[in-house]
Design an enzyme around this catalytic site. Structure first.
Site, mmCIF file in Angstrom:
data_model
loop_
_atom_site.group_PDB
_atom_site.id
_atom_site.type_symbol
_atom_site.label_atom_id
_atom_site.label_comp_id
_atom_site.label_asym_id
_atom_site.label_seq_id
_atom_site.Cartn_x
_atom_site.Cartn_y
_atom_site.Cartn_z
ATOM 1 N N ASP A 754 55.431 36.569 41.603
ATOM 2 C CA ASP A 754 54.127 37.116 41.819
ATOM 3 C C ASP A 754 54.276 38.448 40.581
ATOM 4 O O ASP A 754 55.324 39.278 41.161
ATOM 5 C CB ASP A 754 53.798 37.396 43.168
ATOM 6 C CG ASP A 754 52.517 38.133 43.153
ATOM 7 O OD1 ASP A 754 51.511 37.276 43.252
ATOM 8 O OD2 ASP A 754 52.204 39.241 43.304
ATOM 9 N N ASN A 762 44.520 45.363 36.320
ATOM 10 C CA ASN A 762 43.240 44.940 36.106
ATOM 11 C C ASN A 762 42.274 45.908 36.176
ATOM 12 O O ASN A 762 41.373 46.333 35.114
ATOM 13 C CB ASN A 762 42.773 43.670 36.793
ATOM 14 C CG ASN A 762 43.189 42.324 36.235
ATOM 15 O OD1 ASN A 762 43.287 42.463 34.868
ATOM 16 N ND2 ASN A 762 43.058 41.274 37.013
ATOM 17 N N ASP A 771 44.429 39.437 31.221
ATOM 18 C CA ASP A 771 44.772 37.832 30.596
ATOM 19 C C ASP A 771 45.884 37.933 29.687
ATOM 20 O O ASP A 771 46.855 37.201 29.601
ATOM 21 C CB ASP A 771 43.340 37.230 29.750
ATOM 22 C CG ASP A 771 42.209 37.362 30.959
ATOM 23 O OD1 ASP A 771 42.431 36.802 32.279
ATOM 24 O OD2 ASP A 771 40.972 37.112 30.436
ATOM 25 N N GLU A 798 47.748 35.729 39.763
ATOM 26 C CA GLU A 798 48.892 36.261 39.267
ATOM 27 C C GLU A 798 50.393 35.598 39.493
ATOM 28 O O GLU A 798 51.153 36.052 39.424
ATOM 29 C CB GLU A 798 48.917 37.708 39.340
ATOM 30 C CG GLU A 798 48.997 38.127 40.679
ATOM 31 C CD GLU A 798 47.865 38.380 41.564
ATOM 32 O OE1 GLU A 798 47.853 39.140 42.593
ATOM 33 O OE2 GLU A 798 46.748 37.606 41.032
#
Length: 888
Positions: A754, A762, A771, A798
């Site tokens: 993770d 983000n 991305d 993620e």
């Protein structure tokens, strides 16, 4: 059974065999079409499923977080304003979420990103009642879709319970989902105008549909015979069904893939069902078009073959009639010759080929002073009566004519009479009939006293008049003028002139020759004049009353003293035979054209392996001409360049031919990898038909279908953003590797990965940077897995997962450590991380030897639990469940 009946039966068998082959190919194509369509529908509905699971997971994470955060007490205006602003931020970030609201235990909205909703009580709503009835706080409640009163839109409520004092019911956090926001996703997977992609609530209400002809939401699909009800009743996560889908337009037959959206980790109280369907008639429409075209081609081919066989049989009948007429005429000629032998004063002799007797007329015998009974037909000693000085020359001239080197036998020599004296005679003769190999079958000759030369000429004319066609002498003078010194009466039927009209000038016959043939005929005559070689030609003439006729002629030139050339020749009418030959050629050309224009590759191979027919499509596919590959063996050397694969194909093809001989002639269709002359590789479906020692091979290009299948497979099993395997691919591989390792008693390891504080990344840098970060991390994970059978996949959001077959816990822990170091070495700046200044990951490791008491889901759950331990311990570290944690 007569020969024509056998020919018709044979044609029927071949036509039926071709029809059976065509039907088999069409059935195979139909099955492939349906299989391909089913695969496409499953893949498209899988894309919808994966995207919605990711989206619902994101929404659920936000609801879980909001539900777990206590509200400030008291909830004054300032606190409410801060909560509303936070709800607004979350609502803006989540696609498809129209409103986020917090409700108290009585169903009153106490906070919302839309201020006008605060204070409204919704305790009477079905979704609130469903939340109150939820079995636990972990349940994600999906209310039944409803239609809003204010704007008339259809909405779906998703909620989680807020715990109250003492763990009781403290209220609900609700997200109002706008299904219309998911319409782009449904539209993206539609690849045909007739295709429908929909979303249906678990209770049977379809709240979203993407279709060429839009249908209002709210259709009830819970009726027992609908595709939705049959899927739910099956208890399967995924179904492929055919049947009616009841909607506002009525009922129609569909081929549909349906998939239940209810991942175990979300604890959804009610599932959603995604469906992708196409009308059954539209799916098979291109195939039906192929069927009609194939049937039309089969009928056309059958009609052409019937026409060709009819023409062939008619030609055979005409040839038999012609042969009977010739036999009858020969009998008449025989009778006339017999009469001529008895009546003429010429010395006539007749011979019917080697081994047959020679007939001598009484006048021939009398000319030498013998009575009729003194020389019988078995007397072959006439050569011994030739004068010794001329015997060798006479026999040589006769032998040349019998071999076909001269058109006439003609000479002057002496022959011994009964009293021992010698008499000068003029000998003439001609072979009237030869067999297929050119051997003489019928020869007629005459002896005449030189004193009676004029009478002999008359007698010879009478005899020549009995011969079909015309006998002639054609003389070309040194100045180029020409004439016919002698021509039989048959010239009247050949050219339409009397013999005397051509005696001094031969030019009128050339005016009767067809203009298209005249130049060629003149050149052939000129060539024979130069070389003095025998002349032969076939050409057309135009006669005033009979129209266009075909003539066949042959002649032998002879150089005379003074430079003139004298031809001795024979012409006869071959119109009927020529027309029949031309008709047969046209029929053969039509059949060859039909086969050449077939939409599939065709080649025909004889018993020696020689390829004697290749149609246009076959040459387009492979490009190997007859000069490059005259035989099947040489073609295979080019088409299958790999020796091992070629040997495998040769064995498989021999078995297919044996099966065809044993089962009625049909060669089973198999797919082969071929190489064209240009180097292009194609996948070919090759089958065919055996007839006798020959066979017809058929070639259908499957390259495009295979490429499409591979592309769809790649799209279905690859994550489009990161380029690593997707969740579906991982799930299937995990099940397969679990079974394999259980059989081999080898360990199987999982690493759950993770990205640390990815949401903050983000929020700080934007979704495009997020991305790019996901792609970079996926690339690092994939590069760090050195073994070819290791798998890196995106698990969701993620999160990534690595599958390591035949790897124990220590090896998996070391690999997880290397993965963490590889990601950190990327050096991607992360200002919002509390762990490091760059992007890092946390990893959970689990490994076991699969046994009867374990499951792959349990192994995955342990790796996931170890991941959360690593995150809870401060992130940027690896946890394997042994109690010790390691960090960077």
């Amino acid at each position: 059974m007569t020969r024509p009946a056998l020919q018709w039966r044979g044609l029927a068998v071949v036509w039926l065999a071709l029809g059976a082959l065509l039907a088999a190919l069409l059935l195979l194509d139909r099955n492939e079409t349906l299989a391909r369509e089913r695969q496409h529908l499953v893949q498209q509905v899988g894309i919808v499923h994966d995207n919605l699971v990711r989206h619902i997971t994101s929404i659920d994470a936000v609801l879980e977080r909001l539900a777990g955060e206590p509200l400030p007490q008291p909830l004054d205006a300032g606190a409410r304003q801060r909560i509303n602003a936070r709800l607004h931020v979350f609502s803006e970030a989540l696609q498809g979420v129209r409103t986020l609201s917090v409700l108290d235990a009585d169903g009153t909205i106490i906070a919302s990103d839309r201020a006008e909703l605060i204070g409204h009580n919704v305790a009477y709503r079905d979704y609130y009642r469903a939340a109150r009835a939820a079995p636990s706080a972990d349940t994600l409640v999906l209310g039944k879709p409803f239609r809003a009163v204010l704007d008339g839109g259809w909405y779906l409520m998703a909620g989680r319970i807020r715990p109250g004092p003492g763990g009781g019911f403290g209220g609900v956090v609700l997200a109002t989902l706008d299904p219309a926001q998911f319409l782009t996703l449904l539209e993206s997977v539609r690849y045909a105008p007739d295709m429908r992609v929909g979303l249906t609530h678990g209770e049977g209400v379809r709240f979203l549909l993407s279709s060429e002809h839009p249908v209002a939401p709210g259709t009830d699909l819970s009726h027992p015979q609908t595709l939705f009800s049959r899927h739910v009743a099956s208890g399967q996560r995924q179904s492929l069904l055919r049947g009616p889908a009841v909607d506002g337009e009525g009922t129609a037959a569909y081929l549909a893939a349906l998939r239940t959206i209810q991942p175990p980790e979300l604890h959804m109280d009610t599932p959603l069902v995604a469906s992708a369907a196409r009308e059954w008639s539209a799916v098979l429409s291109p195939w039906r078009t192929k069927v009609w075209l194939a049937v039309a081609a089969q009928l056309l081919l059958g009609a052409a073959a019937c026409g060709a066989l009819y023409l062939l049989q008619r030609r055979q009948r005409e040839l038999r009639q012609h042969q009977r007429a010739l036999a009858h005429r020969e009998q008449q000629l025989e009778a006339r010759w017999r009469a001529a032998l008895q009546a003429t004063s010429l010395g006539i002799w007749e011979w019917h080929g080697e081994g047959s007797p020679t007939h001598f007329s009484p006048s021939w015998k009398a000319m030498l002073g013998y009575a009729d009974e003194e020389i019988d037909d078995q007397d072959h000693g006439w050569q011994q009566r030739l004068h010794p000085d001329e015997r060798e020359q006479v026999l040589a001239l006769l032998a040349r004519h019998l071999r076909g080197e001269t058109p006439l036998y003609e000479t002057t020599h002496r022959i011994r009479c009964k009293d021992g004296s010698y008499r000068w005679v003029q000998a003439r003769g001609r072979v009237l009939q030869r067999d297929a190999e050119g051997r003489p079958l019928h020869f007629v000759g005459s002896f005449g006293d030189l004193a009676e030369h004029g009478e002999d000429r008359i007698r010879l004319d009478r005899l020549a008049g009995q011969v079909p066609g015309m006998l002639y002498q054609y003389q070309v003078e040194p100045d180029g003028s020409s004439r016919f010194p002698y021509v039989s009466a048959g010239v009247q039927g050949i050219y339409g002139f009397a013999p005397e009209e051509l005696r001094d000038d031969a030019s009128p016959v050339f005016q009767r020759i067809h203009p298209d043939d005249l130049l060629r005929v003149n050149r052939s005559i000129e060539a024979a004049l130069r070389t003095l070689q025998p002349w032969h030609d076939e050409y057309r003439v135009r006669l005033p009353e009979r129209g266009e006729r075909w003539l066949s002629g042959q002649a032998q030139p002879q150089l005379l003293d003074g430079g003139a050339v004298l031809w001795h020749g024979y012409l006869h009418d071959v119109t009927e035979a020529k027309q029949q030959a031309l008709q047969l050629q046209e029929t053969e050309r039509l059949l060859k054209h039909l086969m050449n224009e077939m939409p599939i590759g065709l080649c025909m191979v004889d018993e020696d392996g020689r390829i004697y027919f290749r149609n246009r499509r076959f040459l387009e596919y492979f490009g190997y001409t007859e000069a490059q590959a005259p035989t099947l063996h040489e073609w295979a050397l080019h088409a299958y360049p790999d020796p091992q694969y070629r040997a495998q194909i040769a064995q498989q093809w021999r078995q297919a031919l044996q099966q065809a001989h044993a089962s009625g002639g049909d060669i089973p269709v198999h797919e082969y990898r071929t190489t064209a002359a240009s180097g292009v590789q194609r996948t070919m479906a090759i089958g065919g038909l055996v007839f006798g020692a020959h066979f017809l091979a058929t070639f259908v290009d499957r390259t495009k279908q295979q490429a499409q299948s591979e592309l769809l497979h790649k799209l279905a099993y690859m994550d489009s953003l990161t380029g690593v395997a997707n969740r579906r691919h991982f799930d299937q591989t995990l099940q397969a590797e679990w079974r394999r390792c259980r059989r081999s008693r080898q360990p199987l390891a999982l690493i759950m990965v993770d990205i640390d504080h990815f949401k903050q990344f983000n929020d700080l840098y934007g979704h495009q940077a997020g991305d790019a970060c996901l792609r970079a991390v996926a690339g690092a994970l994939r590069a760090a897995l050195a073994r070819s059978h290791d798998l890196a996949a995106r698990y969701g959001g993620e999160e990534f997962v690595c599958l390591l077959p035949e790897c124990d816990l220590a090896g998996a822990r070391a690999k997880a450590q290397a993965l963490c170091e590889a990601v950190q070495a990327l050096g991607i700046t992360h200002g919002g991380s509390s762990v490091a200044g760059v992007v890092t990951v946390s990893a959970g490791v689990a490994s076991e030897v699969p046994g009867e008491d374990g499951t792959p889901e349990a192994l995955l759950a342990r790796a996931d639990a170890h991941l959360y331990r690593a995150k809870a311990a401060g992130r940027n570290r690896v946890d394997d469940g042994t109690g010790s944690l390691s960090n960077q």
